[in-house]
Design a protein around this motif. Sequence first.
Motif, PDB file in Angstrom:
ATOM      1  N   SER A  21      83.397 203.928  56.357  1.00  0.00           N
ATOM      2  CA  SER A  21      84.140 202.667  56.439  1.00  0.00           C
ATOM      3  C   SER A  21      83.589 201.390  56.995  1.00  0.00           C
ATOM      4  O   SER A  21      84.132 200.479  56.924  1.00  0.00           O
ATOM      5  N   ARG A  22      82.450 201.671  57.314  1.00  0.00           N
ATOM      6  CA  ARG A  22      81.683 200.456  57.636  1.00  0.00           C
ATOM      7  C   ARG A  22      80.497 199.990  56.645  1.00  0.00           C
ATOM      8  O   ARG A  22      79.835 199.071  56.800  1.00  0.00           O
ATOM      9  N   LYS A  23      80.452 200.723  55.551  1.00  0.00           N
ATOM     10  CA  LYS A  23      79.466 200.452  54.534  1.00  0.00           C
ATOM     11  C   LYS A  23      79.849 198.874  53.690  1.00  0.00           C
ATOM     12  O   LYS A  23      80.945 199.001  53.441  1.00  0.00           O
ATOM     13  N   PRO A  24      79.073 197.986  53.953  1.00  0.00           N
ATOM     14  CA  PRO A  24      79.225 196.926  53.216  1.00  0.00           C
ATOM     15  C   PRO A  24      79.539 197.037  51.613  1.00  0.00           C
ATOM     16  O   PRO A  24      78.759 197.873  51.232  1.00  0.00           O
ATOM     17  N   GLY A  25      80.429 196.400  51.136  1.00  0.00           N
ATOM     18  CA  GLY A  25      80.672 196.645  49.842  1.00  0.00           C
ATOM     19  C   GLY A  25      81.579 197.845  49.197  1.00  0.00           C
ATOM     20  O   GLY A  25      81.947 197.833  48.080  1.00  0.00           O
ATOM     21  N   GLU A  26      81.741 198.605  50.150  1.00  0.00           N
ATOM     22  CA  GLU A  26      82.703 199.796  50.054  1.00  0.00           C
ATOM     23  C   GLU A  26      84.072 199.410  49.962  1.00  0.00           C
ATOM     24  O   GLU A  26      84.443 198.611  51.105  1.00  0.00           O
ATOM     25  N   PRO A  27      85.159 199.742  49.253  1.00  0.00           N
ATOM     26  CA  PRO A  27      86.470 198.966  49.333  1.00  0.00           C
ATOM     27  C   PRO A  27      87.297 200.020  50.077  1.00  0.00           C
ATOM     28  O   PRO A  27      88.219 200.573  49.827  1.00  0.00           O
ATOM     29  N   ILE A  28      86.784 200.541  51.256  1.00  0.00           N
ATOM     30  CA  ILE A  28      87.353 201.424  52.219  1.00  0.00           C
ATOM     31  C   ILE A  28      87.458 200.742  53.588  1.00  0.00           C
ATOM     32  O   ILE A  28      86.759 200.518  54.118  1.00  0.00           O
ATOM     33  N   SER A  29      88.877 200.774  53.816  1.00  0.00           N
ATOM     34  CA  SER A  29      89.279 200.054  55.305  1.00  0.00           C
ATOM     35  C   SER A  29      89.268 201.292  56.103  1.00  0.00           C
ATOM     36  O   SER A  29      89.418 202.486  55.584  1.00  0.00           O
ATOM     37  N   SER A  30      89.196 200.905  57.458  1.00  0.00           N
ATOM     38  CA  SER A  30      89.097 202.107  58.297  1.00  0.00           C
ATOM     39  C   SER A  30      90.307 202.782  58.656  1.00  0.00           C
ATOM     40  O   SER A  30      91.371 202.239  57.932  1.00  0.00           O
ATOM     41  N   ARG A  31      90.288 204.008  58.820  1.00  0.00           N
ATOM     42  CA  ARG A  31      91.548 204.848  59.004  1.00  0.00           C
ATOM     43  C   ARG A  31      91.459 205.866  60.039  1.00  0.00           C
ATOM     44  O   ARG A  31      90.420 206.678  60.179  1.00  0.00           O
ATOM     45  N   PHE A  32      92.182 205.732  60.990  1.00  0.00           N
ATOM     46  CA  PHE A  32      92.324 206.653  62.352  1.00  0.00           C
ATOM     47  C   PHE A  32      93.558 207.236  62.364  1.00  0.00           C
ATOM     48  O   PHE A  32      94.542 206.948  61.992  1.00  0.00           O
ATOM     49  N   LEU A  33      93.275 208.818  62.743  1.00  0.00           N
ATOM     50  CA  LEU A  33      94.557 209.697  62.897  1.00  0.00           C
ATOM     51  C   LEU A  33      94.644 209.799  64.350  1.00  0.00           C
ATOM     52  O   LEU A  33      93.824 209.823  65.136  1.00  0.00           O
ATOM     53  N   LEU A  34      95.989 209.978  64.711  1.00  0.00           N
ATOM     54  CA  LEU A  34      96.350 210.257  66.049  1.00  0.00           C
ATOM     55  C   LEU A  34      96.009 211.502  66.503  1.00  0.00           C
ATOM     56  O   LEU A  34      96.569 212.564  65.804  1.00  0.00           O
ATOM     57  N   VAL A  35      95.152 211.698  67.773  1.00  0.00           N
ATOM     58  CA  VAL A  35      94.781 213.049  68.191  1.00  0.00           C
ATOM     59  C   VAL A  35      95.871 213.347  69.182  1.00  0.00           C
ATOM     60  O   VAL A  35      96.413 214.435  69.276  1.00  0.00           O
ATOM     61  N   SER A  36      95.977 212.438  70.010  1.00  0.00           N
ATOM     62  CA  SER A  36      96.761 212.654  71.300  1.00  0.00           C
ATOM     63  C   SER A  36      97.241 211.190  71.557  1.00  0.00           C
ATOM     64  O   SER A  36      96.540 210.406  71.607  1.00  0.00           O
ATOM     65  N   GLY A  37      98.401 211.223  72.331  1.00  0.00           N
ATOM     66  CA  GLY A  37      99.284 209.996  72.597  1.00  0.00           C
ATOM     67  C   GLY A  37      98.846 209.597  73.948  1.00  0.00           C
ATOM     68  O   GLY A  37      98.673 208.265  74.253  1.00  0.00           O
TER      69      GLY A  37
END
Length: 157
Positions: free
Chosen positions: A112-128
Amino acid sequence: MLLVSKIREGTVIDHIPAGRALVVLKILGITGNEGFRVAVVMNVDSARMKKKDIVKLEGYYPRIEDLMKISLVAPEATINIIKDYNVVEKRKVEVPKVIEGVLRCPNPTCISRKPGEPISSRFLLVSGSPLRLKCHYCGTEIGENDVIEQLVGGGRS
Ligand code: CTP
């Protein structure tokens, strides 16, 4: 005792964890130079949370995407919409199960940090509580302090 007077129109963000009101204002991008009235109440007694902060914003209504960010730093927050001195809408923020494009993965080799990759960051909730999020791509976990630091842009004002 009424510490701050009621507002006529606008938003009251209630049940913010004690000491976090300024983080909430920072997330909303409110500096105080906008011209509308802002009341910040910190460390007041609360039946539910022992101590809490409250932010009152006269004539201001937050955007949905900002409410999502607020949920990450104030998961118990209540958003009260005020019209003509009455609470016309009251809702709790909701911590999303998936947070997309808002936070940056701290792992420099994450895709998700790679320049030029069309991928935005994605985080999943582990605990609230305490807040833990996990990068969907590389599994790196981040906690509440990392999230606050990213959302307020470095300082923990
Ligand atoms: N408030 C305000 N101006 C108004 C109406 C309400 O500043 N014209 C504030 C109240 O002071 C309170 C918050 O908005 O901090 C929510 O108001 P209300 O629903 O009346 O209070 P509670 O019933 O105590 O809220 P809750 O059940 O969410 O704890």
